[in-house]
Scaffold this motif. Structure first.
Motif, PDB file in Angstrom:
ATOM      1  N   THR B 178       0.822  -1.192   0.000  1.00 18.31           N
ATOM      2  CA  THR B 178       0.000   0.000   0.000  1.00 18.31           C
ATOM      3  C   THR B 178       0.863   1.253   0.000  1.00 18.31           C
ATOM      4  N   ALA B 179       0.202   2.328  -0.227  1.00 19.06           N
ATOM      5  CA  ALA B 179       0.896   3.612  -0.242  1.00 19.06           C
ATOM      6  C   ALA B 179       1.605   3.897   1.068  1.00 19.06           C
ATOM      7  N   PRO B 180       1.014   3.648   2.221  1.00 16.33           N
ATOM      8  CA  PRO B 180       1.754   3.903   3.470  1.00 16.33           C
ATOM      9  C   PRO B 180       3.042   3.113   3.577  1.00 16.33           C
ATOM     10  N   MET B 181       3.029   1.880   3.021  1.00 12.20           N
ATOM     11  CA  MET B 181       4.279   1.104   3.073  1.00 12.20           C
ATOM     12  C   MET B 181       5.382   1.797   2.262  1.00 12.20           C
ATOM     13  N   VAL B 182       5.002   2.252   1.059  1.00 16.52           N
ATOM     14  CA  VAL B 182       6.003   2.957   0.237  1.00 16.52           C
ATOM     15  C   VAL B 182       6.432   4.240   0.919  1.00 16.52           C
ATOM     16  N   LEU B 183       5.465   4.906   1.507  1.00 15.54           N
ATOM     17  CA  LEU B 183       5.804   6.131   2.234  1.00 15.54           C
ATOM     18  C   LEU B 183       6.750   5.832   3.390  1.00 15.54           C
ATOM     19  N   ASP B 184       6.479   4.720   4.072  1.00 18.35           N
ATOM     20  CA  ASP B 184       7.396   4.314   5.138  1.00 18.35           C
ATOM     21  C   ASP B 184       8.800   4.077   4.593  1.00 18.35           C
ATOM     22  N   ALA B 185       8.825   3.404   3.434  1.00 13.32           N
ATOM     23  CA  ALA B 185      10.133   3.139   2.830  1.00 13.32           C
ATOM     24  C   ALA B 185      10.852   4.449   2.534  1.00 13.32           C
ATOM     25  N   ASP B 207       7.153  17.965  -1.298  1.00 10.03           N
ATOM     26  CA  ASP B 207       5.686  17.988  -1.363  1.00 10.03           C
ATOM     27  C   ASP B 207       5.121  16.785  -2.114  1.00 10.03           C
ATOM     28  N   THR B 208       5.945  15.729  -2.253  1.00 12.00           N
ATOM     29  CA  THR B 208       5.438  14.530  -2.912  1.00 12.00           C
ATOM     30  C   THR B 208       4.441  13.810  -2.002  1.00 12.00           C
ATOM     31  N   TRP B 209       3.393  13.371  -2.632  1.00  6.93           N
ATOM     32  CA  TRP B 209       2.408  12.618  -1.841  1.00  6.93           C
ATOM     33  C   TRP B 209       2.105  11.288  -2.500  1.00  6.93           C
ATOM     34  N   PHE B 210       1.669  10.349  -1.664  1.00 10.22           N
ATOM     35  CA  PHE B 210       1.365   8.987  -2.130  1.00 10.22           C
ATOM     36  C   PHE B 210      -0.084   8.657  -1.798  1.00 10.22           C
ATOM     37  N   THR B 211      -0.671   7.997  -2.712  1.00  9.70           N
ATOM     38  CA  THR B 211      -2.013   7.483  -2.413  1.00  9.70           C
ATOM     39  C   THR B 211      -2.255   6.233  -3.261  1.00  9.70           C
ATOM     40  N   GLN B 212      -3.284   5.469  -2.878  1.00  6.77           N
ATOM     41  CA  GLN B 212      -3.610   4.264  -3.638  1.00  6.77           C
ATOM     42  C   GLN B 212      -4.248   4.649  -4.964  1.00  6.77           C
ATOM     43  N   ASP B 214      -5.885   2.673  -8.741  1.00  8.75           N
ATOM     44  CA  ASP B 214      -6.469   1.397  -9.161  1.00  8.75           C
ATOM     45  C   ASP B 214      -5.391   0.420  -9.611  1.00  8.75           C
ATOM     46  N   GLU B 215      -4.404   0.944 -10.326  1.00 10.68           N
ATOM     47  CA  GLU B 215      -3.427   0.019 -10.891  1.00 10.68           C
ATOM     48  C   GLU B 215      -2.127  -0.004 -10.107  1.00 10.68           C
ATOM     49  N   GLY B 216      -2.145   0.609  -8.957  1.00 13.03           N
ATOM     50  CA  GLY B 216      -0.925   0.622  -8.170  1.00 13.03           C
ATOM     51  C   GLY B 216      -0.927   1.806  -7.226  1.00 13.03           C
ATOM     52  N   LEU B 217       0.073   2.690  -7.452  1.00 18.73           N
ATOM     53  CA  LEU B 217       0.204   3.845  -6.586  1.00 18.73           C
ATOM     54  C   LEU B 217       0.065   5.113  -7.412  1.00 18.73           C
ATOM     55  N   SER B 218      -0.437   6.118  -6.757  1.00 18.46           N
ATOM     56  CA  SER B 218      -0.407   7.436  -7.369  1.00 18.46           C
ATOM     57  C   SER B 218       0.599   8.260  -6.591  1.00 18.46           C
ATOM     58  N   VAL B 219       1.651   8.631  -7.293  1.00 17.54           N
ATOM     59  CA  VAL B 219       2.689   9.436  -6.648  1.00 17.54           C
ATOM     60  C   VAL B 219       2.568  10.854  -7.189  1.00 17.54           C
ATOM     61  N   SER B 220       2.110  11.746  -6.335  1.00 22.87           N
ATOM     62  CA  SER B 220       1.871  13.139  -6.730  1.00 22.87           C
ATOM     63  C   SER B 220       1.022  13.195  -7.996  1.00 22.87           C
ATOM     64  N   GLY B 221       0.094  12.244  -8.116  1.00 18.98           N
ATOM     65  CA  GLY B 221      -0.817  12.280  -9.253  1.00 18.98           C
ATOM     66  C   GLY B 221      -0.368  11.428 -10.408  1.00 18.98           C
ATOM     67  N   THR B 222       0.847  10.909 -10.395  1.00 24.06           N
ATOM     68  CA  THR B 222       1.322  10.054 -11.475  1.00 24.06           C
ATOM     69  C   THR B 222       1.163   8.593 -11.038  1.00 24.06           C
ATOM     70  N   VAL B 223       0.548   7.806 -11.890  1.00 26.38           N
ATOM     71  CA  VAL B 223       0.323   6.407 -11.536  1.00 26.38           C
ATOM     72  C   VAL B 223       1.608   5.627 -11.737  1.00 26.38           C
ATOM     73  N   VAL B 224       2.005   4.902 -10.709  1.00 25.17           N
ATOM     74  CA  VAL B 224       3.184   4.043 -10.778  1.00 25.17           C
ATOM     75  C   VAL B 224       2.710   2.618 -10.545  1.00 25.17           C
ATOM     76  N   ARG B 225       3.043   1.746 -11.476  1.00 23.74           N
ATOM     77  CA  ARG B 225       2.579   0.352 -11.363  1.00 23.74           C
ATOM     78  C   ARG B 225       3.682  -0.497 -10.781  1.00 23.74           C
ATOM     79  N   PRO B 226       3.295  -1.592 -10.111  1.00 26.45           N
ATOM     80  CA  PRO B 226       4.318  -2.502  -9.619  1.00 26.45           C
ATOM     81  C   PRO B 226       4.978  -3.222 -10.805  1.00 26.45           C
ATOM     82  N   PRO B 227       6.186  -3.677 -10.673  1.00 29.17           N
ATOM     83  CA  PRO B 227       7.014  -3.532  -9.470  1.00 29.17           C
ATOM     84  C   PRO B 227       7.498  -2.101  -9.295  1.00 29.17           C
ATOM     85  N   TYR B 228       7.526  -1.713  -8.040  1.00 29.66           N
ATOM     86  CA  TYR B 228       7.970  -0.346  -7.734  1.00 29.66           C
ATOM     87  C   TYR B 228       9.493  -0.311  -7.624  1.00 29.66           C
ATOM     88  N   VAL B 229      10.093   0.523  -8.415  1.00 35.38           N
ATOM     89  CA  VAL B 229      11.560   0.690  -8.368  1.00 35.38           C
ATOM     90  C   VAL B 229      11.863   1.997  -7.648  1.00 35.38           C
TER      91      VAL B 229
END
Lengths: 110, 290
Positions: B178-185, B207-212, B214-229
């Motif tokens: 989830t997004a909190p896990m990535v944020l923790d990382a 000011d980067t933000w993370f949220t869930q 549909d297809e993965g994570l939204s990082v500051s509005g950009t969708v990032v799909r797994p695997p997350y690098v």
């Protein structure tokens, strides 16, 4: 003719050798040259007057040179070298001019 | 030579060769010691005729091999030589022949020139000093500004960065990361001293933000799909250790069914860039120091 040749020869040799005047001679050479010129013009006039004499010319030439050099030397020793040089030049110049005037009267009758 | 006195050396005007030395007691002319009479004395009558005078001159100049003639030639040669020597000497002499007032004038001129040139020198030297100081200051300012620009660019994500660090790949086949896990990382990486971080193709900044999404994570509005690098620049071992601590990021991901792979690299490229937009509300507080 012969003296003229000698003069030209001396000039040529001087031009070829480019002599440097030794320092001890430097104050005397100009005066000596003027004195010798005076003797030469005197000789020319004597020729025209018909009273030229080789010995007189030679002696007067050498004597003029020596006396002029001695006067400059004496002036240097007395501290009036430049003034005395000027005086000698003036006297010799006057003599040269008077001789040249006589020569001119002889040659051109004017 | 002959024995007669110079006073006796009057040659007859008419029948000379002059070079001969018969003593003649000619008319008792004025007793001049030299052969030139004083100015104004009329010469012998014969010499008054110009034609005769020329004739006489020519005759006198005719070459005759007498000792006196040779001597005269020698003297004339010496005279010519001396004239040339003196002319040369005069032409190579510099100041020796000048008169006192000329020397004084030249000296004053040289003095004035020297003063003027000295003034010029000091003026130009001070100008040079000033310019050199200016350029040093400007270079210094420019260098520090450049350094600030680079540091701030890396901090704000407007400049690419590279350096040692880690590349962490988080595989999430079950979509349980989830997004909190990535944020923790991200927080762990920052805590471990990461200086520039990138998740997927998105630069992580203040000011980067993370949220869930549909297809993965939204990082500051950009969708990032797994695997997350996740790339981070910092001390590689410290960063990797921070990820691997018990109960840390890796453990959490593993518990959620994902897996992490951390590679320590000497050269990590952070090439994602952000475009800064001026703050809409926040205004800087003026400070006295720039």
């Amino acid at each position: 003719m012969i003296p003229t040749l000698g003069l030209a020869l001396g000039v040529v040799i001087g031009l070829l050798l480019q002599p440097a005047v030794p320092v001890w001679l430097q104050p005397y050479l100009p005066i000596a040259v003027i004195a010798a010129l005076d003797a030469v013009f005197g000789a020319l006039r004597a020729i025209l007057d018909g009273i030229f004499d080789d010995k007189v010319f030679v002696v007067s030439f050498l004597f003029n040179v020596v006396v002029a050099g001695f006067i400059v030397f004496l002036g240097d020793k007395l501290g009036v070298g430049s003034q005395l040089s000027t005086g000698v030049i003036v006297v010799l110049g006057v003599r040269i001019f008077s001789n040249v005037a006589a020569i001119r009267r002889h040659l051109f009758d004017a | 030579m002959s024995t007669r006195e110079p006073q006796d050396a009057r040659l007859e005007p008419e029948p000379e060769p002059e070079a001969e030395h018969e003593p003649r007691e000619a008319q008792p002319g004025p007793p001049e010691a030299e052969h030139e009479p004083p100015e104004g004395e009329p010469g012998p009558q014969a010499a008054r005729d110009p034609r005769r005078a020329w004739h006489r001159l020519l005759r006198a100049g005719a070459p005759r091999a007498t000792r006196a003639n040779a001597l005269a030639m020698l003297l004339a040669g010496a005279l010519g030589f001396a004239i040339i020597a003196q002319v040369r000497q005069t032409s190579i002499e510099g100041l020796e022949n000048l008169r006192e007032d000329e020397l004084v004038r030249i000296f004053a001129g040289v003095d004035r020139d020297g003063d003027r040139l000295g003034d010029d020198i000091s003026e130009l030297e001070s100008s040079l000093e000033r310019l050199r100081g200016q350029s040093t200051n400007e270079e210094e300012a420019q260098r520090s500004a450049q350094q600030r620009l680079e540091a701030l660019g890396i901090l704000a994500g407007t400049a690419p960065a590279h350096g040692p660090g880690v590349v962490m790949t988080v595989r999430d086949p079950e979509r349980q990361v989830t997004a909190p896990m990535v944020l923790d990382a991200i927080q762990e990486l920052r805590d471990a001293g990461a200086e520039a971080i990138q998740v997927g193709d998105v630069r992580v900044v203040a000011d980067t933000w993370f949220t869930q999404a549909d297809e993965g994570l939204s990082v500051s509005g950009t969708v990032v799909r797994p695997p997350y690098v996740i790339r981070a620049i910092g001390d590689g071992n410290t960063l990797a250790g921070a990820m691997e601590i018990p109960g840390g990021v890796s453990a959490t991901v593993r518990r959620a069914g994902g897996e992490t792979d951390i590679q320590i690299s000497d050269e990590v490229e952070i090439d994602a860039l952000l475009t800064l937009s001026p703050p809409q509300y926040a205004r800087p507080v003026p400070t006295s120091t720039p």
